[in-house]
Design an enzyme around this catalytic site. Sequence first.
Site, PDB file in Angstrom:
ATOM      1  N   PRO A 111      13.729 -22.887  64.313  1.00 48.03           N
ATOM      2  CA  PRO A 111      12.377 -23.069  63.771  1.00 48.03           C
ATOM      3  C   PRO A 111      11.884 -21.862  62.953  1.00 48.03           C
ATOM      4  O   PRO A 111      12.134 -20.716  63.321  1.00 48.03           O
ATOM      5  CB  PRO A 111      11.525 -23.281  65.017  1.00 48.03           C
ATOM      6  CG  PRO A 111      12.467 -23.815  66.043  1.00 48.03           C
ATOM      7  CD  PRO A 111      13.769 -23.110  65.768  1.00 48.03           C
TER       8      PRO A 111
ATOM      9  N   THR B 202       9.107 -16.617  62.676  1.00 50.31           N
ATOM     10  CA  THR B 202       8.165 -16.035  63.652  1.00 50.31           C
ATOM     11  C   THR B 202       8.314 -16.670  65.032  1.00 50.31           C
ATOM     12  O   THR B 202       8.747 -17.812  65.162  1.00 50.31           O
ATOM     13  CB  THR B 202       6.697 -16.223  63.204  1.00 50.31           C
ATOM     14  OG1 THR B 202       6.360 -17.622  63.271  1.00 50.31           O
ATOM     15  CG2 THR B 202       6.461 -15.688  61.802  1.00 50.31           C
ATOM     16  N   ARG B 203       7.932 -15.873  66.024  1.00 52.18           N
ATOM     17  CA  ARG B 203       7.807 -16.358  67.400  1.00 52.18           C
ATOM     18  C   ARG B 203       6.597 -15.642  67.992  1.00 52.18           C
ATOM     19  O   ARG B 203       6.170 -14.595  67.513  1.00 52.18           O
ATOM     20  CB  ARG B 203       9.050 -16.033  68.249  1.00 52.18           C
ATOM     21  CG  ARG B 203      10.337 -16.733  67.838  1.00 52.18           C
ATOM     22  CD  ARG B 203      10.289 -18.231  68.075  1.00 52.18           C
ATOM     23  NE  ARG B 203      11.594 -18.866  67.840  1.00 52.18           N
ATOM     24  CZ  ARG B 203      12.013 -19.274  66.650  1.00 52.18           C
ATOM     25  NH1 ARG B 203      11.253 -19.136  65.566  1.00 52.18           N
ATOM     26  NH2 ARG B 203      13.204 -19.867  66.549  1.00 52.18           N
TER      27      ARG B 203
ATOM     28  N   ARG C 195      19.029 -14.318  74.002  1.00 58.84           N
ATOM     29  CA  ARG C 195      17.699 -14.458  73.413  1.00 58.84           C
ATOM     30  C   ARG C 195      17.344 -13.194  72.646  1.00 58.84           C
ATOM     31  O   ARG C 195      17.885 -12.119  72.888  1.00 58.84           O
ATOM     32  CB  ARG C 195      16.672 -14.724  74.486  1.00 58.84           C
ATOM     33  CG  ARG C 195      17.122 -15.830  75.366  1.00 58.84           C
ATOM     34  CD  ARG C 195      15.980 -16.445  75.998  1.00 58.84           C
ATOM     35  NE  ARG C 195      15.891 -17.797  75.541  1.00 58.84           N
ATOM     36  CZ  ARG C 195      14.771 -18.492  75.559  1.00 58.84           C
ATOM     37  NH1 ARG C 195      13.665 -17.934  75.955  1.00 58.84           N
ATOM     38  NH2 ARG C 195      14.756 -19.730  75.168  1.00 58.84           N
TER      39      ARG C 195
ATOM     40  N   GLU D  96      15.215 -32.976  72.734  1.00 60.50           N
ATOM     41  CA  GLU D  96      15.029 -34.395  73.079  1.00 60.50           C
ATOM     42  C   GLU D  96      15.121 -34.592  74.589  1.00 60.50           C
ATOM     43  O   GLU D  96      14.459 -35.472  75.146  1.00 60.50           O
ATOM     44  CB  GLU D  96      16.051 -35.276  72.357  1.00 60.50           C
ATOM     45  CG  GLU D  96      15.966 -35.214  70.832  1.00 60.50           C
ATOM     46  CD  GLU D  96      14.728 -35.875  70.231  1.00 60.50           C
ATOM     47  OE1 GLU D  96      13.755 -36.170  70.966  1.00 60.50           O
ATOM     48  OE2 GLU D  96      14.724 -36.107  69.004  1.00 60.50           O
TER      49      GLU D  96
ATOM     50  N   TYR E  43      18.470 -30.125  74.026  1.00 59.59           N
ATOM     51  CA  TYR E  43      17.366 -29.485  74.746  1.00 59.59           C
ATOM     52  C   TYR E  43      16.030 -30.119  74.356  1.00 59.59           C
ATOM     53  O   TYR E  43      15.256 -30.552  75.212  1.00 59.59           O
ATOM     54  CB  TYR E  43      17.373 -27.994  74.425  1.00 59.59           C
ATOM     55  CG  TYR E  43      16.368 -27.165  75.194  1.00 59.59           C
ATOM     56  CD1 TYR E  43      16.572 -26.857  76.538  1.00 59.59           C
ATOM     57  CD2 TYR E  43      15.233 -26.659  74.568  1.00 59.59           C
ATOM     58  CE1 TYR E  43      15.660 -26.071  77.244  1.00 59.59           C
ATOM     59  CE2 TYR E  43      14.324 -25.872  75.256  1.00 59.59           C
ATOM     60  CZ  TYR E  43      14.541 -25.582  76.584  1.00 59.59           C
ATOM     61  OH  TYR E  43      13.627 -24.801  77.276  1.00 59.59           O
TER      62      TYR E  43
END
Length: 315
Positions: A278, A214-215, A190, A151, A149
């Site tokens: 992340p 975190t998001r 999600r 790249e 996804y």
Amino acid sequence: MAKTILITGGTGFIGSNLCKKLIQDENNRIISLDNNYTGSIQNVQELLDNPRFTFVEHDVIEPLEIEEKIDEIYNLACPASPPAYQGERAIFTTKTCVYGAINMLELARNNNAKILQTSTSEVYGEPLVHPQTETYRGNVNPIGIRACYDEGKRTAESLFFDYNRIYGTKIKVVRIFNTYGPLMDSKDGRVVSNFICQALQSKNLTIYGDGSQTRSFCYVDDTVEALIKMMASDNNFFGPVNIGNPSEFTISELAELVREKINKNLSLIYEPLPADDPTQRRPDITLAKEKLNWEPKVQLAEGLDKTIAYFASKL
Ligand code: UDP
């Protein structure tokens, strides 16, 4: 002025919300294109009778020929949830990003159309700069499970800029950060849809890792407004521009908010953190404010209420 607008990923979460917004302008004719892999025709059901709306079942991996003259293309086609784009679908995801970009850029070139690419905050990978500005070049693991996804989307960005440099194609690139709201797929895995659907079904909430990652969650109406403003922006402005809500939350804070809103008695269960997930993510939206006169209006508590109402009506 009358316009024909093609939206790839047009039955997906953001795509179907975009179709519903753009059809409100009577000058717009909308062609919604999707292979319905993660999208669903039900998301645009109410538009199917509208003479200004057409659905085309097609996979952007294949070249597309359309008789009609196209004025604008929003290229959204790509599974965007990690469980949907990884694993056995990984090669398909890269092809969707790369062949999809080439095929839609060719269509734009042949139609002299403006084309907007929905890139992603994933181009920043595990970011070492926080919040992320568009000038940050990212920290992506090129061989990891998210690379198909990340790249793929990075290659699509480079294709857009090459088409602009070589053929003068009118391009726009936005980098979308986490988005949520009505028409999300309850099963796409999600965090916002998982937590809300789990809570509505009195199940425990699944936190991956320790919940300290975190998001920054942007309500879909705000995202859609930004896409439309970007398409209408000055022809010399190509982006990339970050589109997201700069209010940052840990995943534990999000779980707490959902529990408070739906059922305080639910437990949290901790599951392993997926590889390359992340640690932190927050957009710097200075550029969007300056160039698009845009910033999100809907804060998380309000957006969650609307999203909870949506899922409650669906489940
Ligand atoms: N996540 C979680 N529980 C879930 C689904 C996701 O804790 O049921 C975590 C996930 O590991 C990530 C964050 O929530 O750290 C956001 O995940 P999502 O898939 O929504 O978006 P992305 O990772 O693409 O930002």
